[in-house]
Design an enzyme around this catalytic site. Sequence first.
Site, mmCIF file in Angstrom:
data_model
loop_
_atom_site.group_PDB
_atom_site.id
_atom_site.type_symbol
_atom_site.label_atom_id
_atom_site.label_comp_id
_atom_site.label_asym_id
_atom_site.label_seq_id
_atom_site.Cartn_x
_atom_site.Cartn_y
_atom_site.Cartn_z
ATOM 1 N N ASP A 170 0.852 -1.184 0.000
ATOM 2 C CA ASP A 170 0.000 0.000 0.000
ATOM 3 C C ASP A 170 0.889 1.235 0.000
ATOM 4 O O ASP A 170 1.722 1.414 0.895
ATOM 5 C CB ASP A 170 -0.892 -0.018 1.246
ATOM 6 C CG ASP A 170 -2.010 1.005 1.193
ATOM 7 O OD1 ASP A 170 -1.795 2.075 0.585
ATOM 8 O OD2 ASP A 170 -3.086 0.743 1.752
ATOM 9 N N ASN A 184 0.316 6.855 -10.018
ATOM 10 C CA ASN A 184 -0.942 6.491 -10.659
ATOM 11 C C ASN A 184 -1.957 5.901 -9.685
ATOM 12 O O ASN A 184 -3.158 6.042 -9.887
ATOM 13 C CB ASN A 184 -0.658 5.481 -11.786
ATOM 14 C CG ASN A 184 -1.909 4.824 -12.307
ATOM 15 O OD1 ASN A 184 -2.737 5.455 -12.965
ATOM 16 N ND2 ASN A 184 -2.070 3.532 -12.034
ATOM 17 N N LYS A 237 -7.513 15.436 -6.426
ATOM 18 C CA LYS A 237 -6.767 15.626 -7.666
ATOM 19 C C LYS A 237 -6.404 17.090 -7.898
ATOM 20 O O LYS A 237 -5.366 17.386 -8.503
ATOM 21 C CB LYS A 237 -7.563 15.067 -8.846
ATOM 22 C CG LYS A 237 -7.668 13.548 -8.842
ATOM 23 C CD LYS A 237 -6.287 12.895 -8.881
ATOM 24 C CE LYS A 237 -6.354 11.387 -8.992
ATOM 25 N NZ LYS A 237 -5.011 10.756 -9.091
ATOM 26 N N TYR A 268 -13.313 13.271 -4.608
ATOM 27 C CA TYR A 268 -12.216 12.762 -5.435
ATOM 28 C C TYR A 268 -11.536 13.907 -6.181
ATOM 29 O O TYR A 268 -10.300 13.996 -6.232
ATOM 30 C CB TYR A 268 -12.757 11.726 -6.418
ATOM 31 C CG TYR A 268 -11.733 11.198 -7.390
ATOM 32 C CD1 TYR A 268 -10.849 10.195 -7.016
ATOM 33 C CD2 TYR A 268 -11.655 11.693 -8.682
ATOM 34 C CE1 TYR A 268 -9.900 9.697 -7.907
ATOM 35 C CE2 TYR A 268 -10.716 11.203 -9.586
ATOM 36 C CZ TYR A 268 -9.840 10.213 -9.201
ATOM 37 O OH TYR A 268 -8.907 9.729 -10.082
ATOM 38 N N GLY A 269 -12.349 14.806 -6.758
ATOM 39 C CA GLY A 269 -11.791 15.932 -7.495
ATOM 40 C C GLY A 269 -10.932 16.824 -6.627
ATOM 41 O O GLY A 269 -9.920 17.370 -7.078
ATOM 42 N N ALA A 270 -11.323 16.995 -5.372
ATOM 43 C CA ALA A 270 -10.521 17.813 -4.460
ATOM 44 C C ALA A 270 -9.131 17.216 -4.260
ATOM 45 O O ALA A 270 -8.135 17.945 -4.192
ATOM 46 C CB ALA A 270 -11.235 17.947 -3.120
#
Length: 232
Positions: free
Chosen positions: A58, A84, A156, A152-154
């Site tokens: 992990d 990734n 990224k 999730y966008g935050a």
Amino acid sequence: MAVAIITGASRGLGRALAGALAERGWDLVLDARHAGALKEVAAGLAERGTHVEALAGDVTDAGHRAELVAAAGRLGGVDLLVNNAGMLGAEPLVPLAEQPLEGFRAALEANLVAPLGLLQEALPQLRRSAAGAVVNVSSDAAVVAYRTWGAYGATKAGVDLLSAVLAVEEPRLRVWWVDPGGMRTRMLAAAEPGEDLTGTPAPEEVAPAFLRLLQERPASGRYTASALLEER
């Protein structure tokens, strides 16, 4: 021989990038959480003559990150780091009002904290490389307000800013943060189970965009796979 570390390499984009780099003679250090799937990928790449170090674990674990970089050092040193691996924080995605904070914290650790930790571990080797480069996988959700993609966008968006600052602080490196666009992956299917992904490109169709960055080595910055592929 050039050496790359790729996280999240047992499936999806990570697996596609590993295959594409193996075809071009790169040695690889691969990470994934599931040992069986990672072993299968490594075996397939080794058949092509690629030297592969496959380490299941992990990336949120500091000891595992150190093992990845140590493995790359034994191969000659990291030339390329591909961050990734990631997670959604909720499956399927939910509006922010319903976002479990535990899931958001886990996504922050996997998507933002772990890439920084791995970068810090790998940086001495990257600085010694004649062509050191970092690829941080971003998302259009980092810059567009899609319903249910807020948490999730935050993470990224954080990756984007971290990458931009790294590019300023490490001008000898190439730092590319790349939005691959929608891909036909297990993650996207888990995010929006009702979506028809029939016309969505497979990761293997997107990987050439990343190869173009390595071949042409443009300035550090944010790129989209769609633009890179259109310009070929």
